[in-house]
Design a protein around this motif. Structure first.
Motif, PDB file in Angstrom:
ATOM      1  N   ASP A 171      10.070 -33.531-106.285  1.00 24.83           N
ATOM      2  CA  ASP A 171      10.787 -34.598-106.983  1.00 24.83           C
ATOM      3  C   ASP A 171      12.213 -34.720-106.448  1.00 24.83           C
ATOM      4  N   LYS A 172      12.682 -35.931-106.316  1.00 22.83           N
ATOM      5  CA  LYS A 172      14.062 -36.182-105.878  1.00 22.83           C
ATOM      6  C   LYS A 172      15.054 -35.527-106.844  1.00 22.83           C
ATOM      7  N   ALA A 173      14.702 -35.499-108.112  1.00 23.74           N
ATOM      8  CA  ALA A 173      15.601 -34.939-109.128  1.00 23.74           C
ATOM      9  C   ALA A 173      15.866 -33.465-108.890  1.00 23.74           C
ATOM     10  N   TYR A 174      14.975 -32.783-108.150  1.00 28.48           N
ATOM     11  CA  TYR A 174      15.163 -31.352-107.926  1.00 28.48           C
ATOM     12  C   TYR A 174      16.110 -31.063-106.761  1.00 28.48           C
ATOM     13  N   ASP A 175      16.422 -32.061-105.951  1.00 25.33           N
ATOM     14  CA  ASP A 175      17.225 -31.846-104.740  1.00 25.33           C
ATOM     15  C   ASP A 175      18.557 -31.169-105.036  1.00 25.33           C
ATOM     16  N   ARG A 176      19.258 -31.593-106.087  1.00 22.50           N
ATOM     17  CA  ARG A 176      20.581 -31.000-106.360  1.00 22.50           C
ATOM     18  C   ARG A 176      20.465 -29.536-106.784  1.00 22.50           C
ATOM     19  N   HIS A 177      19.380 -29.181-107.468  1.00 24.43           N
ATOM     20  CA  HIS A 177      19.176 -27.773-107.837  1.00 24.43           C
ATOM     21  C   HIS A 177      18.891 -26.934-106.588  1.00 24.43           C
ATOM     22  N   ARG A 178      18.090 -27.500-105.674  1.00 18.30           N
ATOM     23  CA  ARG A 178      17.771 -26.796-104.437  1.00 18.30           C
ATOM     24  C   ARG A 178      19.035 -26.541-103.622  1.00 18.30           C
ATOM     25  N   GLU A 179      19.881 -27.565-103.490  1.00 15.86           N
ATOM     26  CA  GLU A 179      21.127 -27.432-102.724  1.00 15.86           C
ATOM     27  C   GLU A 179      22.022 -26.350-103.329  1.00 15.86           C
ATOM     28  N   ARG A 180      22.121 -26.333-104.626  1.00 23.23           N
ATOM     29  CA  ARG A 180      22.973 -25.349-105.290  1.00 23.23           C
ATOM     30  C   ARG A 180      22.420 -23.928-105.095  1.00 23.23           C
ATOM     31  N   SER A 181      21.104 -23.789-105.103  1.00 28.41           N
ATOM     32  CA  SER A 181      20.494 -22.460-104.974  1.00 28.41           C
ATOM     33  C   SER A 181      20.683 -21.865-103.579  1.00 28.41           C
ATOM     34  N   MET A 182      20.930 -22.716-102.581  1.00 28.41           N
ATOM     35  CA  MET A 182      21.028 -22.222-101.199  1.00 28.41           C
ATOM     36  C   MET A 182      22.238 -21.313-100.982  1.00 28.41           C
ATOM     37  N   GLN A 183      23.197 -21.316-101.880  1.00 27.63           N
ATOM     38  CA  GLN A 183      24.367 -20.442-101.718  1.00 27.63           C
ATOM     39  C   GLN A 183      24.090 -19.009-102.152  1.00 27.63           C
ATOM     40  N   TYR A 184      22.888 -18.752-102.715  1.00 32.19           N
ATOM     41  CA  TYR A 184      22.551 -17.422-103.199  1.00 32.19           C
ATOM     42  C   TYR A 184      21.367 -16.851-102.420  1.00 32.19           C
ATOM     43  N   ARG A 185      21.247 -15.521-102.450  1.00 35.75           N
ATOM     44  CA  ARG A 185      20.111 -14.852-101.809  1.00 35.75           C
ATOM     45  C   ARG A 185      18.970 -14.766-102.819  1.00 35.75           C
ATOM     46  N   LEU A 186      18.104 -15.735-102.743  1.00 34.26           N
ATOM     47  CA  LEU A 186      16.940 -15.791-103.618  1.00 34.26           C
ATOM     48  C   LEU A 186      15.698 -15.515-102.785  1.00 34.26           C
ATOM     49  N   HIS A 187      14.664 -14.960-103.417  1.00 35.50           N
ATOM     50  CA  HIS A 187      13.456 -14.556-102.688  1.00 35.50           C
ATOM     51  C   HIS A 187      12.200 -15.073-103.399  1.00 35.50           C
ATOM     52  N   PRO A 188      12.048 -16.402-103.520  1.00 40.89           N
ATOM     53  CA  PRO A 188      10.914 -16.933-104.279  1.00 40.89           C
ATOM     54  C   PRO A 188       9.597 -16.895-103.510  1.00 40.89           C
ATOM     55  N   SER A 189       8.519 -16.648-104.261  1.00 41.32           N
ATOM     56  CA  SER A 189       7.174 -16.707-103.693  1.00 41.32           C
ATOM     57  C   SER A 189       6.200 -17.136-104.777  1.00 41.32           C
ATOM     58  N   LEU A 190       5.069 -17.680-104.359  1.00 43.14           N
ATOM     59  CA  LEU A 190       3.968 -17.923-105.291  1.00 43.14           C
ATOM     60  C   LEU A 190       3.058 -16.706-105.253  1.00 43.14           C
ATOM     61  N   CYS A 191       2.656 -16.251-106.428  1.00 41.22           N
ATOM     62  CA  CYS A 191       1.883 -15.016-106.540  1.00 41.22           C
ATOM     63  C   CYS A 191       0.648 -15.216-107.410  1.00 41.22           C
ATOM     64  N   ALA A 192      -0.325 -14.347-107.175  1.00 41.79           N
ATOM     65  CA  ALA A 192      -1.459 -14.200-108.086  1.00 41.79           C
ATOM     66  C   ALA A 192      -1.219 -12.955-108.926  1.00 41.79           C
ATOM     67  N   ARG A 193      -1.596 -13.003-110.186  1.00 39.81           N
ATOM     68  CA  ARG A 193      -1.523 -11.792-111.015  1.00 39.81           C
ATOM     69  C   ARG A 193      -2.842 -11.052-110.842  1.00 39.81           C
ATOM     70  N   THR A 194      -2.797  -9.928-110.156  1.00 34.56           N
ATOM     71  CA  THR A 194      -4.021  -9.212-109.812  1.00 34.56           C
ATOM     72  C   THR A 194      -4.460  -8.231-110.889  1.00 34.56           C
ATOM     73  N   HIS A 195      -3.529  -7.741-111.699  1.00 35.56           N
ATOM     74  CA  HIS A 195      -3.857  -6.804-112.780  1.00 35.56           C
ATOM     75  C   HIS A 195      -2.943  -7.061-113.966  1.00 35.56           C
ATOM     76  N   SER A 196      -3.479  -6.839-115.158  1.00 40.64           N
ATOM     77  CA  SER A 196      -2.685  -6.965-116.378  1.00 40.64           C
ATOM     78  C   SER A 196      -3.259  -6.036-117.434  1.00 40.64           C
ATOM     79  N   LEU A 197      -2.381  -5.231-118.047  1.00 41.94           N
ATOM     80  CA  LEU A 197      -2.793  -4.308-119.096  1.00 41.94           C
ATOM     81  C   LEU A 197      -1.917  -4.514-120.326  1.00 41.94           C
ATOM     82  N   GLU A 198      -2.507  -4.369-121.495  1.00 44.11           N
ATOM     83  CA  GLU A 198      -1.748  -4.451-122.742  1.00 44.11           C
ATOM     84  C   GLU A 198      -2.229  -3.344-123.664  1.00 44.11           C
ATOM     85  N   PHE A 199      -1.288  -2.585-124.215  1.00 43.14           N
ATOM     86  CA  PHE A 199      -1.641  -1.467-125.088  1.00 43.14           C
ATOM     87  C   PHE A 199      -1.103  -1.731-126.488  1.00 43.14           C
ATOM     88  N   GLN A 200      -1.839  -1.276-127.492  1.00 41.85           N
ATOM     89  CA  GLN A 200      -1.419  -1.432-128.888  1.00 41.85           C
ATOM     90  C   GLN A 200      -0.470  -0.314-129.270  1.00 41.85           C
TER      91      GLN A 200
END
Length: 200
Positions: A171-200
């Motif tokens: 989206d064009k609306a996201y361009d200004r957020h992208r530009e602002r983020s470029m000044q920082y060291r960010l490490h984004p990725s798309l991931c799959a959640r391969t395991h998940s556990l929940e304990f009571q």
């Protein structure tokens, strides 16, 4: 709750993944582990030098950093696992059960304590854009509990599909957020959640 997040480089990923469930079960009783999730990178987005990310959630704030750090080190590449104690800073929407096709945007922010207020402001402005998209499901923003850690913030957000997430970035609306983020060291990725556990 207090959280422990491990960022795992490719060198340590096979041995870390092989003993992930064993470690989670070992943390359950003595340290009040309540939730554990393991994410695997399926598509790097920008400056990604990790293969896995694990989020452990504890009932008690009394979590021994040294014991967790020791438990997260890999026999063959201990230097390749970066552990950080965190608290949830912001939650957007209720957590959603994982369904086939769901992906998670994982973004460790490699920033210092002085940069956190500006990055929180940036994230706050970008969140309205993201949450407006039908494919957005939820997000958690974790903040490091200590000022002198490699990663000051972690964004973990769930999307209905990789296509939905990419459409929101286009989206064009996201361009200004992208530009602002470029000044920082960010490490984004798309991931799959391969395991998940929940304990009571």
């Amino acid at each position: 709750m207090i959280y422990w997040i491990d960022v795992v480089a490719a060198a340590a990923a096979p041995s870390y993944a092989a003993r992930w469930q064993e470690r989670a079960l070992a943390l359950r009783a003595p340290r009040n582990l309540r939730t554990a999730e393991l994410f695997e990178v399926i598509e790097p987005i920008r400056d990604v030098d990790y293969a896995l990310l694990s989020v452990y959630g504890f009932d008690s704030d009394d979590v021994d950093d040294a014991a967790l750090r020791e438990g997260s080190s890999s026999d063959d590449a201990a230097f390749a696992v970066e552990g950080t104690k965190c608290r949830v800073r912001i939650t957007l929407s209720e957590l959603t059960p994982a369904l086939p096709g769901h992906v998670w945007l994982i973004n460790p922010f490699e920033i210092n304590e002085d940069q956190i207020p500006d990055v929180l402001n940036m994230w706050d402005k970008a969140k309205n854009h993201m949450t407006a998209h039908a494919g957005f499901l939820n997000a958690r923003l974790f903040r490091s509990a200590a000022p002198s850690t490699k990663y000051g913030l972690f964004n973990v957000s769930q999307w209905r599909s990789a296509g939905d997430f990419k459409q929101s970035l286009g989206d064009k609306a996201y361009d200004r957020h992208r530009e602002r983020s470029m000044q920082y060291r960010l490490h984004p990725s798309l991931c799959a959640r391969t395991h998940s556990l929940e304990f009571q």
